[in-house]
Every structure is written in structure tokens, then in C-alpha cells.
Design an enzyme around this catalytic site. Sequence first.
Site, PDB file in Angstrom:
ATOM      1  N   LYS A  84       0.805  -1.272  -0.075  1.00 14.12           N
ATOM      2  CA  LYS A  84      -0.085   0.122   0.044  1.00 14.12           C
ATOM      3  C   LYS A  84       0.935   1.149  -0.099  1.00 14.12           C
ATOM      4  O   LYS A  84       1.591   1.446   0.805  1.00 14.12           O
ATOM      5  CB  LYS A  84      -1.001   0.002   1.186  1.00 14.12           C
ATOM      6  CG  LYS A  84      -1.761  -1.329   1.225  1.00 14.12           C
ATOM      7  CD  LYS A  84      -2.459  -1.156   2.761  1.00 14.12           C
ATOM      8  CE  LYS A  84      -1.705  -1.546   3.833  1.00 14.12           C
ATOM      9  NZ  LYS A  84      -2.368  -1.857   5.052  1.00 14.12           N
ATOM     10  N   THR A 129      -7.716   9.554   8.928  1.00 16.87           N
ATOM     11  CA  THR A 129      -7.543   8.143   8.199  1.00 16.87           C
ATOM     12  C   THR A 129      -7.184   6.982   9.166  1.00 16.87           C
ATOM     13  O   THR A 129      -6.291   6.357   8.905  1.00 16.87           O
ATOM     14  CB  THR A 129      -6.252   8.582   7.375  1.00 16.87           C
ATOM     15  OG1 THR A 129      -5.208   8.921   8.096  1.00 16.87           O
ATOM     16  CG2 THR A 129      -6.590   9.550   6.155  1.00 16.87           C
ATOM     17  N   THR A 176      -7.330   3.109   8.288  1.00 16.91           N
ATOM     18  CA  THR A 176      -7.384   2.892   6.792  1.00 16.91           C
ATOM     19  C   THR A 176      -7.051   1.417   6.310  1.00 16.91           C
ATOM     20  O   THR A 176      -7.545   0.709   5.627  1.00 16.91           O
ATOM     21  CB  THR A 176      -6.647   3.786   6.053  1.00 16.91           C
ATOM     22  OG1 THR A 176      -5.483   3.765   6.396  1.00 16.91           O
ATOM     23  CG2 THR A 176      -7.440   5.141   5.831  1.00 16.91           C
ATOM     24  N   CYS A 218      -6.752  -1.238   8.353  1.00 17.07           N
ATOM     25  CA  CYS A 218      -7.646  -2.367   8.775  1.00 17.07           C
ATOM     26  C   CYS A 218      -9.067  -2.577   7.742  1.00 17.07           C
ATOM     27  O   CYS A 218      -9.446  -3.646   7.288  1.00 17.07           O
ATOM     28  CB  CYS A 218      -8.219  -1.940  10.180  1.00 17.07           C
ATOM     29  SG  CYS A 218      -6.905  -1.922  11.273  1.00 17.07           S
TER      30      CYS A 218
END
Length: 272
Positions: free
Chosen positions: A181, A212, A215, A217
Site C-alpha cells: 500500500k 484516516t 485505513t 484495517c
Amino acid sequence: MINNKTNYRVPVLTIAGSDSSGGAGIQADLKTFSALKTFGMSVITAITAQNTRGVFAVEEISKEIIKKQIEVIFEDIHPKALKIGMVSSPDIIKQIADTLSKYEVNNLVIDPVMISKSGYSLLRTEAKENLIKYLIPMAYIITPNTMEAEEITGIHIENLEDMKEAAKKLLELGPKYVLVKGGHLDGDAVDLLMGDGVCELFESKRLDRKNTHGTGCTLSSAIVTQLAHGYDVKEAVGNSKNYITKAIENSFDIGHGIGPVHHFYEFDKGGN
Ligand SMILES: Nc1ncnc2c1ncn2[C@@H]1O[C@H](COP(=O)(O)OP(=O)(O)O)[C@@H](O)[C@H]1O
Ligand SMILES: Cc1ncc(COP(=O)(O)OP(=O)(O)O)c(N)n1
């Protein structure tokens, strides 16, 4: 938006820590599971005293009760897909791996949670070895952020080329797919999916949002739901990226720190 394969009875499981403020951990996972039309179950590995300002304390759950939670779930309601989030200690990790190995485990998503946005360590330093040795090889897909990918591979990540190099090294540890990510890099929010002949980018504009919390999880739980609904890995990641982008877009102020993303509950007047 996300899909029309509505069957609220599809069982999914999260094995993770509790976030008392409801934005991350088990609570974010269960909200995502419900929003994306699945039947969510949970095995709690640790309790965090956490709010939007940070993590203030952690108490690990005993490995015996973690084992028992997994056993009774698998012997009654076999999950179609599951995720592992915060696992904190070497013993807990070994216990989870040993217990899961007794069952047919499908669609295992591992989010190798290490440090919260507020900077609190959610994985003990000495637990990294067991995570790499016992859990990551069992995964269908792992979803590290760039810091976690750096910590596991030793590769410093500043750009897409570094993400690719790290993804290749992560695949050598045994998961079928890796999603690195890019939420913490500069520029657009670009995630890289690699594995089994696939190398694909999932991109969105970087949203200028303060809230945020949770995010990572949320994204990994969304992937669990999409795999459980029968989507292939590319569709599952693509749908989940759309979900997290909208969830961040609609994130909101609550509390005094970094608030949560928003899960899209719709009131369903009928259906199954
Ligand atoms: N500001 C942002 N705008 C748009 N997408 C984001 C933003 N921050 C994170 N994302 C996306 O959210 C998902 C979770 O990523 P990330 O925040 O890096 O995970 P983690 O919570 O594990 O650190 C990824 O799909 C990432 O691209
Ligand atoms: C109990 C618990 N598990 C995981 C996290 C980390 O969640 P993440 O989605 O990476 O979000 P941030 O905390 O980084 O905002 C957590 N905080 N608590």
C-alpha cells in the site's frame, strides 16, 4: 457501488486486536464486514486502550483463549475468508498458526500490523521473526504498508520501483499475492498488487483528509469480504480500493485527534 452479490450469510472472520475508539482493529473490521454484506465473526488477540489521539495501553489475550476462539468458530461456522491483523507476540503468532493449520483455511488475508499512525508499536520487536516464519507463508494475500514492507524486507521504499522490489522479496516468503500500500508515499495513493503472474497498480487521487484512522484495517477487511463473495484477487482488491477511497472521502471529525473513515451503511428494507 461495490457489488450486488448480496448474501448476508457469507461468514468471514477477523483475528485482530480491539480498538476501544472503534476506528481501527476488530471494530473497523466488523463495520466493514457488515457494510459489505457479510456475516462478521471475531477472535480478539489483544485489547488496546486507544482513542483518536493514540494508543495508551495494550493487554494481550492469553494464547489459550485465542486458540479456543478459533477452534469453536471453525468447528461451527467455517469462514469463507479471514484476516489476521494485530497479533503482537511471538507466542500468539505461533498459537494462531498452529491452530489454523488444523483446518482448511481459504482466502487468508494478512495485514502485518506493526505500528499505529500515532506511533505505538502493536507488534513486539521479537515477534517479527515468527510473523515471517509461521504466518506470512500461510497467506493468500498480505497487505503491508510501505513501512511494514521495509521492516520485513530491509528494502528502503521511496517510489514505485522500490515497492516492486519489496513485493518480489515478500513473495519469496510464501504468500500467493502481495499488496504493497502506497498510502504513506507522496503523490497519488497507489497500491501495487503482485503475485502469480499479476503485477497491477490500483490508483486513486490522494485525498487531503486528516481523518484516516483505520485505513489499513478497513482495506484488508474489504478484501476479505470480496474474496468471500467470490471475486478474484484483482476484482477483490479493485473493489476494496474503491471502498476505502470513498470511506476516506467521507471520513469525519469525532474526538480530538485523527478520526475514523466512514463505512457506508444503507438501510435495507428487504432482501435476504
Ligand atoms: N490520503 C489518502 N488518500 C487516498 N487514499 C489513501 C490515503 N491514505 C491512504 N490511502 C489508501 O488507503 C489504503 C490503506 O493504506 P495505508 O494508509 O497506507 O495503510 P495503513 O493504515 O496500513 O498504514 C490504501 O489503499 C492507500 O492507498
Ligand atoms: C487494535 C488495532 N489494530 C490495528 C491498528 C492499526 O490500524 P490501521 O488501519 O493501520 O490504522 P492506524 O492506526 O494506522 O490509523 C490499530 N490502530 N489498532
